[in-house]
Motif scaffolding. Structure first.
Motif, short mmCIF file in Angstrom:
data_model
loop_
_atom_site.label_atom_id
_atom_site.label_comp_id
_atom_site.label_asym_id
_atom_site.label_seq_id
_atom_site.Cartn_x
_atom_site.Cartn_y
_atom_site.Cartn_z
N MET A 211 42.36 29.77 48.82
CA MET A 211 43.41 29.72 47.82
C MET A 211 43.05 30.58 46.61
O MET A 211 43.92 31.25 46.04
N MET A 212 41.78 30.58 46.19
CA MET A 212 41.38 31.44 45.08
C MET A 212 41.47 32.91 45.47
O MET A 212 41.78 33.76 44.64
N THR A 213 41.22 33.22 46.74
CA THR A 213 41.34 34.60 47.20
C THR A 213 42.76 35.12 46.97
O THR A 213 42.95 36.26 46.54
N THR A 214 43.76 34.29 47.24
CA THR A 214 45.14 34.73 47.00
C THR A 214 45.38 34.99 45.53
O THR A 214 46.12 35.92 45.17
N LEU A 215 44.77 34.19 44.65
CA LEU A 215 44.99 34.36 43.21
C LEU A 215 44.28 35.58 42.65
O LEU A 215 44.75 36.20 41.70
N VAL A 216 43.12 35.93 43.22
CA VAL A 216 42.35 37.07 42.72
C VAL A 216 42.82 38.37 43.35
O VAL A 216 43.01 39.38 42.67
N VAL A 217 42.99 38.38 44.66
CA VAL A 217 43.36 39.61 45.37
C VAL A 217 44.84 39.92 45.19
O VAL A 217 45.23 41.09 45.08
N GLY A 218 45.67 38.88 45.15
CA GLY A 218 47.11 39.07 45.08
C GLY A 218 47.58 40.00 43.97
O GLY A 218 48.35 40.95 44.23
N PRO A 219 47.17 39.77 42.69
CA PRO A 219 47.66 40.65 41.62
C PRO A 219 47.30 42.12 41.82
O PRO A 219 48.10 43.01 41.51
N MET A 343 34.83 36.80 48.27
CA MET A 343 36.05 37.36 48.87
C MET A 343 36.58 38.53 48.06
O MET A 343 37.17 39.47 48.59
N GLY A 344 36.36 38.49 46.73
CA GLY A 344 36.70 39.64 45.91
C GLY A 344 35.88 40.85 46.28
O GLY A 344 36.37 41.99 46.30
N ALA A 345 34.60 40.61 46.61
CA ALA A 345 33.73 41.72 47.05
C ALA A 345 34.18 42.26 48.40
O ALA A 345 34.11 43.48 48.65
N VAL A 346 34.63 41.38 49.29
CA VAL A 346 35.16 41.84 50.59
C VAL A 346 36.38 42.72 50.37
O VAL A 346 36.54 43.77 51.02
N PHE A 347 37.24 42.32 49.46
CA PHE A 347 38.43 43.13 49.15
C PHE A 347 38.03 44.50 48.62
O PHE A 347 38.57 45.53 49.06
N ALA A 348 37.07 44.53 47.67
CA ALA A 348 36.61 45.81 47.12
C ALA A 348 35.99 46.68 48.21
O ALA A 348 36.18 47.90 48.25
N PHE A 349 35.25 46.05 49.13
CA PHE A 349 34.65 46.78 50.25
C PHE A 349 35.74 47.40 51.14
O PHE A 349 35.65 48.54 51.58
N GLY A 350 36.77 46.60 51.40
CA GLY A 350 37.86 47.10 52.23
C GLY A 350 38.63 48.23 51.57
O GLY A 350 39.08 49.16 52.24
#
Length: 394
Positions: A211-219, A343-350
């Motif tokens: 759920m936090m992943t959606t809040l951080v990655v979403g914006p 999960m924020g780091a995974v997003f940045a990696f992707g």
């Protein structure tokens, strides 16, 4: 119950309202994403580190007294956040705000357990879920509006009057004997059979991370991947929590009617489906696809939350409620930290870079796809963990 619901609103608002301002803070302080990210992480880390101590203090000194102290601390810290002159001062003030939120989140659940009867506890937990969702919904939408009108400081200063109002209502409405125990030495971790709660706590951690992943990655995906303006990003981000507002109390009723374990399974299945849909639909259908996936994800979260909280707190003796509530909050907040950091780091990696402004929309979409493929896999693991004990006992 209204006062306690307001405190849950405060703690969830403190978590969600800062996420929408991360891009604005990046500009205001000329700081990279991995620095600004600590505005969210510091709050969650301080909250997580404090919850067990808060639960013990509540059992020893009284839930009401510690709850009021936490409200006062949250009010002061919110003011400090709004007046912070630098990024690292803001991060320090956010950590202090997180400590105050630990009192609110942990002791609210314990105090609700004091007031709810056994047959209506699912509904009470569902009410907390509804109010928590309301705070999460208000965070992106209100935050997006305030950032565009008042700048980033407004998102913190707006929390001050609400915290003061809750403090006044708490003084007036909470009975002085709430949460008191006649024992001088409340239960410690050594006297509580934590191992029986471990599956619930671990699954709680995994769900909170998603759920936090959606809040951080979403914006970042909606803003840099789809090119939406801040106000529109806030509106899209508020869709899921708005759905949760209307599904929280029905989720609690479902727990009372069908049992916690059955509702738990339905909720986790919907969470897994929603996470996988987030990795697929937005790339094909844009903001509409994002919303469609969230429509599946968020009711699943409310079903899970009502069922899991009820299962954990149902048979806890009075002198242990503060401590067990603290463990429940600890697992949740650890998951929130993992969602914001790992999960924020995974997003940045992707994406391929931490400077999302320089990334192409296609790269941002690739980060979104990778992140929520992983999120869906974690929800499948959560399903296995949740139902392994029942299979073993059978």
């Amino acid at each position: 119950m209204a006062t306690l619901a307001l405190s849950m609103l405060l703690s969830s608002l403190g978590t969600s309202i800062a996420n929408i301002a991360l891009p604005a803070l990046t500009d205001a302080f000329s700081a990279p994403f991995h620095h600004v990210q600590w505005v969210v992480i510091a709050y969650l880390a301080a909250l997580t580190a404090s919850v067990v101590f808060v639960g013990r203090f509540g059992d020893i000194y009284g839930l009401r007294r510690m709850y009021l102290a936490g409200l006062g601390l949250f009010s002061i810290a919110s003011m400090c956040c709004g007046l912070a002159p630098s990024l690292w001062t803001l991060i320090g003030a956010r950590a202090l705000q997180g400590v105050g939120a630990a009192f609110l989140m942990t002791l609210t659940i314990a105090l609700v357990r004091e007031t709810a009867s056994e047959e209506r506890m699912g509904r009470a937990m569902g009410l907390l879920g509804t109010v928590s969702a309301l705070g999460t919904a208000l965070g992106p939408s209100l935050g997006g509006l305030l950032v565009s009108v008042t700048g980033w400081r407004g998102i913190f200063l707006v929390q001050v009057p609400l915290a003061v109002l809750t403090l006044i209502l708490a003084f007036a409405s909470l009975p002085h004997e709430a949460g008191r125990t006649e024992e001088r030495h409340p239960a410690s971790l050594r006297t509580v059979r934590v191992t029986t709660l471990l599956p619930n706590l671990l699954v709680n951690l995994l769900v909170a991370a998603i759920m936090m992943t959606t809040l951080v990655v979403g914006p970042f995906y909606l803003g840099f991947g789809l090119g939406l303006r801040e106000t529109l990003v806030g509106l899209v981000m508020s869709v899921g929590p708005m759905i949760s507002i209307f599904s929280g109390v029905p989720s609690g009723r479902a727990v009372d009617a069908w049992g916690a374990q059955r509702v738990l399974g339905v909720g986790l299945t919907m969470l897994a489906a929603g996470a996988f849909l987030l990795s697929i639909l937005p790339e094909s259908f844009g903001a509409v696809g994002y919303v469609l996936a969230i429509i599946v994800l968020t009711p699943g979260y409310q079903l899970f939350q009502a069922a899991n909280n009820t299962a954990v707190m149902a048979d806890i003796p009075k002198d242990r409620r503060g401590l067990i509530s603290a463990l429940l909050s600890l697992s949740r907040n650890t998951g929130l930290i993992l969602g914001a950091s790992a999960m924020g780091a995974v997003f940045a990696f992707g994406v391929g870079t931490g400077d999302f402004k320089q990334a192409s929309p296609m790269a941002v979409a690739g980060g979104m796809r990778l992140t929520f493929h992983l999120a869906g896999g974690l929800m499948l693991i959560a399903l296995g963990v949740a139902f392994w004990p029942s299979k073993r006992d059978a």
